[in-house]
Design an enzyme around this catalytic site. Sequence first.
Site, PDB file in Angstrom:
ATOM      1  CD  GLU A 162     -23.585 -47.356   4.041  1.00 60.99           C
ATOM      2  OE1 GLU A 162     -24.444 -47.824   3.275  1.00 60.99           O
ATOM      3  OE2 GLU A 162     -22.401 -47.168   3.709  1.00 60.99           O
ATOM      4  NE  ARG A 163     -20.074 -47.283   7.423  1.00 60.30           N
ATOM      5  CZ  ARG A 163     -19.342 -48.385   7.411  1.00 60.30           C
ATOM      6  NH1 ARG A 163     -19.346 -49.222   8.433  1.00 60.30           N
ATOM      7  NH2 ARG A 163     -18.617 -48.683   6.359  1.00 60.30           N
ATOM      8  CE  LYS A 284     -20.683 -43.337  -1.752  1.00 59.68           C
ATOM      9  NZ  LYS A 284     -20.657 -44.115  -0.495  1.00 59.68           N
ATOM     10  CD  GLU A 288     -16.988 -45.127   0.031  1.00 54.30           C
ATOM     11  OE1 GLU A 288     -18.188 -45.122   0.342  1.00 54.30           O
ATOM     12  OE2 GLU A 288     -16.057 -44.994   0.848  1.00 54.30           O
ATOM     13  NE  ARG A 338     -10.621 -42.028   1.474  1.00 52.55           N
ATOM     14  CZ  ARG A 338     -11.282 -42.939   2.162  1.00 52.55           C
ATOM     15  NH1 ARG A 338     -10.819 -44.187   2.231  1.00 52.55           N
ATOM     16  NH2 ARG A 338     -12.398 -42.636   2.788  1.00 52.55           N
ATOM     17  CG  ASP A 367     -14.921 -41.476   5.581  1.00 55.44           C
ATOM     18  OD1 ASP A 367     -15.864 -40.696   5.775  1.00 55.44           O
ATOM     19  OD2 ASP A 367     -15.067 -42.687   5.340  1.00 55.44           O
ATOM     20  CD  GLU A 395     -18.205 -44.660   9.084  1.00 53.49           C
ATOM     21  OE1 GLU A 395     -18.816 -43.692   8.593  1.00 53.49           O
ATOM     22  OE2 GLU A 395     -17.656 -45.531   8.393  1.00 53.49           O
TER      23      GLU A 395
HETATM   24  C1  BDP Z   1     -17.973 -43.613   4.836  1.00 50.76           C
HETATM   25  C2  BDP Z   1     -18.836 -44.731   5.310  1.00 50.76           C
HETATM   26  C3  BDP Z   1     -19.660 -45.325   4.215  1.00 50.76           C
HETATM   27  C4  BDP Z   1     -20.387 -44.244   3.463  1.00 50.76           C
HETATM   28  C5  BDP Z   1     -19.392 -43.243   2.949  1.00 50.76           C
HETATM   29  C6  BDP Z   1     -20.052 -42.031   2.316  1.00 50.76           C
HETATM   30  O1  BDP Z   1     -18.012 -45.710   5.899  1.00 50.76           O
HETATM   31  O2  BDP Z   1     -20.550 -46.230   4.799  1.00 50.76           O
HETATM   32  O3  BDP Z   1     -21.141 -44.757   2.428  1.00 50.76           O
HETATM   33  O4  BDP Z   1     -18.644 -42.734   4.013  1.00 50.76           O
HETATM   34  O5  BDP Z   1     -19.995 -40.969   2.910  1.00 50.76           O
HETATM   35  O6  BDP Z   1     -17.620 -42.902   5.968  1.00 50.76           O
HETATM   36  O7  BDP Z   1     -20.593 -42.123   1.225  1.00 50.76           O
END
Ligand code: BDP
Length: 681
Positions: A162-163, A284, A288, A338, A367, A395
Site C-alpha cells: 500500500e502506497r 488501525k 477508513e 477532518r 495526512d 505518497e
Molecule cells: C493514507 C493512505 C492510506 C492509508 C492511510 C493510513 O492514503 O493508504 O491506509 O493513510 O495511514 O495516507 O492508514
Amino acid sequence: GDGYLAWLQYRRITAGANVDQYAEYNQIIVTEQDDVVIRSAVNELTQGMEGITGRKICISGKTERTPSIVLGTFGTGSRIAEVFSEEVSSAIKAEGYAIHTDSVTGDIVIGAVTSAGILYGVFHLLRIMGAGGSVQQLNMVENPVNQLRMINQWDNMDGSVERGYAGESIFYEDNRVTSNLQRIQDYARLLASSGINAIAINNVNVHQVESRLLTEFLPDVAKLAAIFRGYAIKLFLSINYASTIEIGGLLTADPLDSTVREWWRAAASKIYAAIPDFGGFLVKADSENRPGPFTYGRDHADGANMLAEALKPHGGIVIWRCFVYNCKQDWRDRSMDRARAAYDHFQPLDGRFMDNVILQVKNGPIDFQVREPVSPLLGAMPHTNQVIEFQIAQEYTGQQRHVCYLVPQWKEILNFDTHLQGEGTTVKRIIDGNVHGNAYSGFAAVSNIGNDANWTGHLLAQANLFGYGRLAWNPELSAEEIAVEWITLTFGTNELMVQTILNILMNSWEIYESYTAPLGVGFMVNPNHHYGPNVDGYEYSMWGTYHFADCYGIGVDRISATGTGYTSQYARMNMELYESLESCPDELLLFFHHVPYTHVLHSGKTVIQHIYDTHFEGAERAGQVVAAWELVKEQVDGRAYQQVADRLVEQAEHAKEWRDRINTYFLRKSGIADQWGRTIY
Ligand code: BDP
C-alpha cells in the site's frame, strides 16, 4: 552498482589522508560471550573493514597484536574495563556505546551495555571510515535520544505494498511469507545501520490473510523475527481489530466481552511461545472502514486496553493509531473538520490508557501533505504515551518519481514549539519522552522500500530512509549533516559531487512544494492513487479534504470565531499565531484562512500572484535539477546515474503539468491575469 548496497558500500578507500591509518587494523577482538547481535556486529565489521582496506581481517578472542579493534560490553573483558572509566561506562544507556582510540596501543575500543550498543558502535565506526575520516583520536559517547525507532511496512501478503513506489513487497508473495530471507536480512542491516530498532511487518489495513500471521503463519513470522533479532530489531504485527470474528470464530469483537479478551490472551501466549521477544501489535481501528470498538459502543481506550492486557504479561506493547476521522462526510457541520478529528477523538481519553499502550500520531492533522501544521494532539495528553508517525514513502510528495528529501520537513516539525508547557516545549522533547516523562515514546514511519533493485525506486529516495533512522537516533543532527553522510557513504567523497547532490537534496522539498498545492492548502491530487495534479480531485467527495476555491477566494477557515475552531486545539500562543492574518505564516495561510485572491502575503505578493510565480519558478527549478545532475556523471556509477537522470527528466516534465493545471485553474476561477503576462494554458 545498481544501488542495492545503498549506504553500506564499504568501497575501498584508496586516497585521502587517513587511508594508511585504516590499513593498520586487521584484527578484531571480541571480549564477549557469543550472541546473535554480536555475531552480526563482527560480520559487519569484518565485511566493512575488508571492503574499505582491501585486506583480510582476522577475528580473535584475545589481544595478539596491536592495533586491533576491540568490542565488548562493560564488565566483561579487561581491555574494555581498562579503556573506559566508570564515568564513561555509567553514561552509556541500554542501546548506547562509547568509542575510544587508545593513544598507546592504537586500539580502537567499542564498549557498550548491550550487544545492540556494540552493533550501533560498529556501524558508527564504519560510517567514519566509509567517509574517509580519521580514527586516530576517537573519543565518543553516544546514546539514542529516542527509545522507539520504528518502521511500519504497509506490505500485503498478496505481494503488493500500500502506497509502495518501489516494486512489490520483499516480505510476501502469493499470500505467503517469502522464502527469500537473504533480502530481508539485507534490509535488517540497512535499518540497523541507521539506528532502527523496531518494525511492524504488515500493512495497517489488515485483510483476512494477514490476520493469519497471528496463527497459521506464525512459524514464518518467527523466522522473520529471528532475522531482525540478529540486528537488534523487534518485530511487531499489525492486527485487525476484529480478528476474533475474522479468524477466531466468535460473533463479536466487543472489547469488554470476556470471550474476546480470552481469545486475545490465548493468541498472545501462542505468539510469545514462538517469539519470546515479540514487540506487540500495531492497530488501525475505526478508521477508513476498518473495524473498531465503536461498533460496540466502546471507545478507543477500551479497545486498546483489551489488547494491552493480553500483551502485558509478556512485556508487549500496543501501538494504537490516532488516524481516526469520518471519511464519509461532506462537512455539513463545521465541527466535522477532518483536521480536528484526531484531537477530538483522543484528547479526552488522556489518562485512560494502560501504560503499555502508545498512541501513534501522524505528524500533521490531515495526512502527510507537503505542508501541514503540526498535529495539536502531540504533547496534549500528558498521561499517555505517544510516538510521532512520519511517512518516508512519498505518497503525497512525488511518489519516488520526484526527488523530495524529507529530512528538512521532519526537522521543522520536530523543532516546532507547542508551548504546551511554556516556551521550549518542542515536539522533539515531547517525542523523546522528556516533557511528560513517558514510559514509552519515539518515532514511527511508513517505509519507502520494495523489491526494486535499489530498494526505493528513485535512488535519491534512499536518503529519506537513512535520514529517518539517523534523525530518530538524534533529532539534533542537521538535514545537511545527514545528507552529506548519506551522499559520501553512497557515492564517495568527491567534493564537487557531494556539493552538487547536497544542493539537489536540500532544495528538493521547496521545489516540490512550489509547483504543487499552494500555501498549505494540501491535496489537489488525483483521487485514489494520489499522483499528479487534479485541483478538484477531492473537492466534492466525502473525504474531508477541501480547498474551497471559488471565484472570490480560497482556503479553509479554521479559526474559532468564524471557522471550524480547529485552532483552539493549540496552546494559546499558537492559536493566536495562526488565527491572526498578521502573524499566520504564509506557507500555512490557506490551511487556516479563507482569503480573497487579492489578499497580500507577508512576502508582499497577492495570493494569486504567489500561485503563478511559485508555479512558474518551481517548474523551472525542477528543470535545472536535470542539468545539475549532469555534473556528477563522472563520479556516479553509470546505471545509478542513468536511473536518477531518467526520473529527474520525468519530474521536470511532470512539474510543468502541475504548473499548467494549477495556474490555469486559478486564472479561470479568479479572472485575474498574471502580473508578468506569462502564458498560462
Ligand atoms: C493514507 C493512505 C492510506 C492509508 C492511510 C493510513 O492514503 O493508504 O491506509 O493513510 O495511514 O495516507 O492508514
